[in-house]
Motif scaffolding. Structure first.
Motif, PDB file in Angstrom:
ATOM      1  N   GLN A 160     -91.709 -33.979 -19.850  1.00  0.00           N
ATOM      2  CA  GLN A 160     -91.109 -35.287 -20.061  1.00  0.00           C
ATOM      3  C   GLN A 160     -90.254 -35.684 -18.860  1.00  0.00           C
ATOM      4  O   GLN A 160     -89.378 -36.531 -18.963  1.00  0.00           O
ATOM      5  N   PHE A 161     -90.518 -35.047 -17.729  1.00  0.00           N
ATOM      6  CA  PHE A 161     -89.759 -35.329 -16.508  1.00  0.00           C
ATOM      7  C   PHE A 161     -90.649 -35.065 -15.303  1.00  0.00           C
ATOM      8  O   PHE A 161     -91.728 -34.466 -15.424  1.00  0.00           O
ATOM      9  N   GLU A 162     -90.210 -35.521 -14.157  1.00  0.00           N
ATOM     10  CA  GLU A 162     -90.936 -35.279 -12.916  1.00  0.00           C
ATOM     11  C   GLU A 162     -90.468 -33.964 -12.289  1.00  0.00           C
ATOM     12  O   GLU A 162     -89.274 -33.644 -12.327  1.00  0.00           O
ATOM     13  N   VAL A 190     -91.879 -27.662 -25.707  1.00  0.00           N
ATOM     14  CA  VAL A 190     -92.207 -29.077 -25.847  1.00  0.00           C
ATOM     15  C   VAL A 190     -90.993 -29.958 -25.607  1.00  0.00           C
ATOM     16  O   VAL A 190     -91.132 -31.157 -25.374  1.00  0.00           O
ATOM     17  N   ASP A 191     -89.788 -29.387 -25.670  1.00  0.00           N
ATOM     18  CA  ASP A 191     -88.573 -30.173 -25.486  1.00  0.00           C
ATOM     19  C   ASP A 191     -87.858 -29.852 -24.182  1.00  0.00           C
ATOM     20  O   ASP A 191     -86.687 -30.150 -24.020  1.00  0.00           O
ATOM     21  N   LEU A 192     -88.562 -29.241 -23.230  1.00  0.00           N
ATOM     22  CA  LEU A 192     -87.930 -28.868 -21.971  1.00  0.00           C
ATOM     23  C   LEU A 192     -87.469 -30.095 -21.190  1.00  0.00           C
ATOM     24  O   LEU A 192     -88.148 -31.124 -21.166  1.00  0.00           O
ATOM     25  N   THR A 193     -86.320 -29.950 -20.557  1.00  0.00           N
ATOM     26  CA  THR A 193     -85.821 -30.976 -19.650  1.00  0.00           C
ATOM     27  C   THR A 193     -85.758 -30.394 -18.245  1.00  0.00           C
ATOM     28  O   THR A 193     -85.881 -29.175 -18.047  1.00  0.00           O
ATOM     29  N   SER A 194     -85.528 -31.247 -17.269  1.00  0.00           N
ATOM     30  CA  SER A 194     -85.393 -30.768 -15.892  1.00  0.00           C
ATOM     31  C   SER A 194     -84.195 -29.844 -15.758  1.00  0.00           C
ATOM     32  O   SER A 194     -84.212 -28.881 -14.977  1.00  0.00           O
ATOM     33  N   LEU A 249     -81.107 -23.646 -24.553  1.00  0.00           N
ATOM     34  CA  LEU A 249     -82.560 -23.493 -24.584  1.00  0.00           C
ATOM     35  C   LEU A 249     -83.027 -23.129 -25.978  1.00  0.00           C
ATOM     36  O   LEU A 249     -83.920 -22.319 -26.153  1.00  0.00           O
ATOM     37  N   ASN A 250     -82.432 -23.741 -26.997  1.00  0.00           N
ATOM     38  CA  ASN A 250     -82.770 -23.330 -28.350  1.00  0.00           C
ATOM     39  C   ASN A 250     -84.076 -23.931 -28.841  1.00  0.00           C
ATOM     40  O   ASN A 250     -84.540 -23.601 -29.921  1.00  0.00           O
ATOM     41  N   ASN A 251     -84.697 -24.809 -28.076  1.00  0.00           N
ATOM     42  CA  ASN A 251     -85.966 -25.393 -28.474  1.00  0.00           C
ATOM     43  C   ASN A 251     -87.101 -24.787 -27.670  1.00  0.00           C
ATOM     44  O   ASN A 251     -86.898 -24.221 -26.608  1.00  0.00           O
ATOM     45  N   ARG A 252     -88.307 -24.963 -28.204  1.00  0.00           N
ATOM     46  CA  ARG A 252     -89.480 -24.461 -27.511  1.00  0.00           C
ATOM     47  C   ARG A 252     -89.862 -25.401 -26.370  1.00  0.00           C
ATOM     48  O   ARG A 252     -89.278 -26.469 -26.183  1.00  0.00           O
ATOM     49  N   ASP A 298     -92.949 -18.898 -23.155  1.00  0.00           N
ATOM     50  CA  ASP A 298     -92.247 -20.152 -23.333  1.00  0.00           C
ATOM     51  C   ASP A 298     -90.803 -19.987 -22.846  1.00  0.00           C
ATOM     52  O   ASP A 298     -90.238 -18.887 -22.904  1.00  0.00           O
ATOM     53  N   ILE A 299     -90.214 -21.046 -22.340  1.00  0.00           N
ATOM     54  CA  ILE A 299     -88.816 -21.002 -21.913  1.00  0.00           C
ATOM     55  C   ILE A 299     -87.939 -21.362 -23.107  1.00  0.00           C
ATOM     56  O   ILE A 299     -87.911 -22.511 -23.549  1.00  0.00           O
ATOM     57  N   CYS A 300     -87.243 -20.375 -23.626  1.00  0.00           N
ATOM     58  CA  CYS A 300     -86.367 -20.596 -24.786  1.00  0.00           C
ATOM     59  C   CYS A 300     -85.313 -19.497 -24.811  1.00  0.00           C
ATOM     60  O   CYS A 300     -85.404 -18.514 -24.084  1.00  0.00           O
ATOM     61  N   GLN A 301     -84.330 -19.653 -25.652  1.00  0.00           N
ATOM     62  CA  GLN A 301     -83.210 -18.715 -25.676  1.00  0.00           C
ATOM     63  C   GLN A 301     -83.620 -17.309 -26.078  1.00  0.00           C
ATOM     64  O   GLN A 301     -82.967 -16.331 -25.702  1.00  0.00           O
TER      65      GLN A 301
END
Length: 449
Positions: free
Chosen positions: A417-419, A383-387, A378-381, A321-324
């Motif tokens: 949640q983004f393209e 599911v909350d990723l942004t571009s 990047l403190n969230n897992r 997962d991408i997180c801190q």
């Protein structure tokens, strides 16, 4: 009857005749892809079909659905001289007395690939002695439950066996050694949740090339691995001790740590020592994959200033997962991999250790959480990723690589949640020619380990 209806009937009859005129071998191959109960009903179609199913090369019997009587009847009509694959699944305690007869029937048809699934069978089952002597086995997959024992009291003779998978078995070092002695050309070995194993000594398995091990807290499995001939290793380790004594021929390895939520105690100091020792043993391996929990433990070691070995990896996959909590570990891995050419990031959450336990450990060591995590954005897992998160992650990886040719970032489309086109990929003078590919796909947990 209308002419249109008559024409349709003629077309259907012609199609049926066309199928029926196919050779038995083709029809039997087709029947292998449908449930055995359905395959048997084809015997009612016509005299031509009456015995076609009886010699299908692959037979799958699910005795969680079928009755013991129907299994016995099916096997009594089965006449194939050679069976390519035979799969038997049963969880019912009352069927246990039938199991040996069913296995013996499969062996009498010279079965090559045999799969036994008794995973949820709550009645103790002991593998019979006759099972250990077969010249037809090419692949064995045995899935038991923890109190089922594999203790060969006779000589094991699986002289043509190439693939062996054992799951949920009570298996001692001595029993496994006896089995391996009887498998002189074994190439693939999988051990999943096999209790009582302590030292996995594969020095005498000269043809063994692929080893897969899965451990957890309740069934620890081997604590030492001596496998000088294997080329590929896949290990999902528990939080218990595991030492690579000799894996000197490895060219490919995939490592992670299993997190069990019912036993959340994090043995952080011990785990750091263990994973760094593993890195030392695989520092010459050119193709590596690390899971998220493994990388999180490396992050703790990096924050604490522990030294890492230099790696000769050329192809690296980060299955995390991408997180801190993975950033410090990833940075150090990339900095210590000067020959890296291909980098893949699979952004998914596979039973990750909760960040709160890592935070608690760092606090206990006197660290200030506001300064030790370098990517607080990047403190969230996942599911909350942004571009912006993805762009920042790609930038970080590019920043710490020198010889990179290609970077592939796979994002789980279920949580996007983004393209993908919205991600702005940065460039650096030292690697401006890197081919960066971003794509969204459905990343399944089952694909990982």
């Amino acid at each position: 009857m209308s002419q249109g209806k008559m024409a349709d009937d003629r077309r259907i009859k012609a199609a049926v005749d066309l199928i029926s005129n196919l050779p038995d071998e083709i029809l039997q191959h087709i029947l292998c892809f449908i449930p055995i109960k359905v395959a048997i009903t084809t015997s009612l179609l016509s005299r031509r079909w009456k015995h076609v199913w009886c010699e299908i090369p692959s037979l799958s019997l699910d005795a969680t659905i079928l009755t013991a009587a129907s299994v016995n009847k099916t096997l009594s009509h089965y006449t194939a001289p050679k069976t390519k694959s035979f799969h038997l699944k049963t969880y019912r305690r009352e069927y246990t007395p039938h199991i040996n007869r069913w296995i013996k029937c499969a062996m009498s048809h010279n079965v090559e690939n045999l799969s036994l699934d008794f995973w949820a069978n709550s009645y103790p089952y002991k593998v019979p002695d006759f099972f250990y002597n077969s010249s037809s086995f090419r692949q064995l997959n045995i899935k038991l439950i923890f109190f089922h024992t594999i203790v060969p009291e006779c000589t094991v003779s699986w002289k043509f066996l190439r693939k062996l998978s054992l799951s949920g078995c009570t298996l001692s070092d001595e029993s496994l050694a006896k089995i391996l002695t009887g498998c002189p050309i074994l190439e693939y070995l999988t051990l999943c949740h096999c209790s009582e194993l302590k030292v996995l000594d594969l020095r005498k398995s000269l043809r063994l090339r692929t080893l897969q091990i899965r451990r957890d807290m309740s069934v620890p499995g081997p604590t030492q691995i001596v496998a000088p001939h294997i080329h590929s290793l896949r290990l999902l380790n528990s939080q218990l001790s595991c030492t690579f004594v000799d894996v000197s021929s490895l060219t490919k390895a995939k490592l992670d740590i299993c997190y069990v939520s019912v036993n959340p105690n994090l043995k952080a100091d011990f785990l750091q020592t263990m994973v760094l020792k593993m890195l030392e043993k695989i520092q010459n391996v050119e193709k590596l994959t690390f899971g998220g929990n493994f990388i999180q433990i490396l992050s703790l070691a990096e924050i604490r200033g522990v030294s890492f070995p230099m790696l000769k990896v050329k192809t690296l996959t980060l299955d995390t997962d991408i997180c801190q909590y993975v950033i410090p570990g990833i940075e150090r891995l990339l900095q210590n991999s000067p020959d890296l050419e291909t980098l893949t990031a699979l952004s998914r959450d596979f039973n990750s250790m909760p960040g709160k336990y890592l935070d608690q450990y760092l606090k206990s060591q006197g660290f200030n959480l506001n300064t030790c995590w370098r990517s607080t954005s990047l403190n969230n897992r996942g599911v909350d990723l942004t571009s912006e998160h993805v762009a920042s992650f790609v930038e970080l990886m590019l920043k710490h690589t020198k010889k990179l040719d290609k970077m592939l970032v796979l994002l789980d489309e279920r949580f996007l949640q983004f393209e993908i086109e919205d991600v702005v990929v940065p460039t650096f003078p030292h690697n401006k020619n890197v081919n960066v590919v971003l794509c969204a796909t459905k990343l399944m947990v089952s694909e990982q380990w």
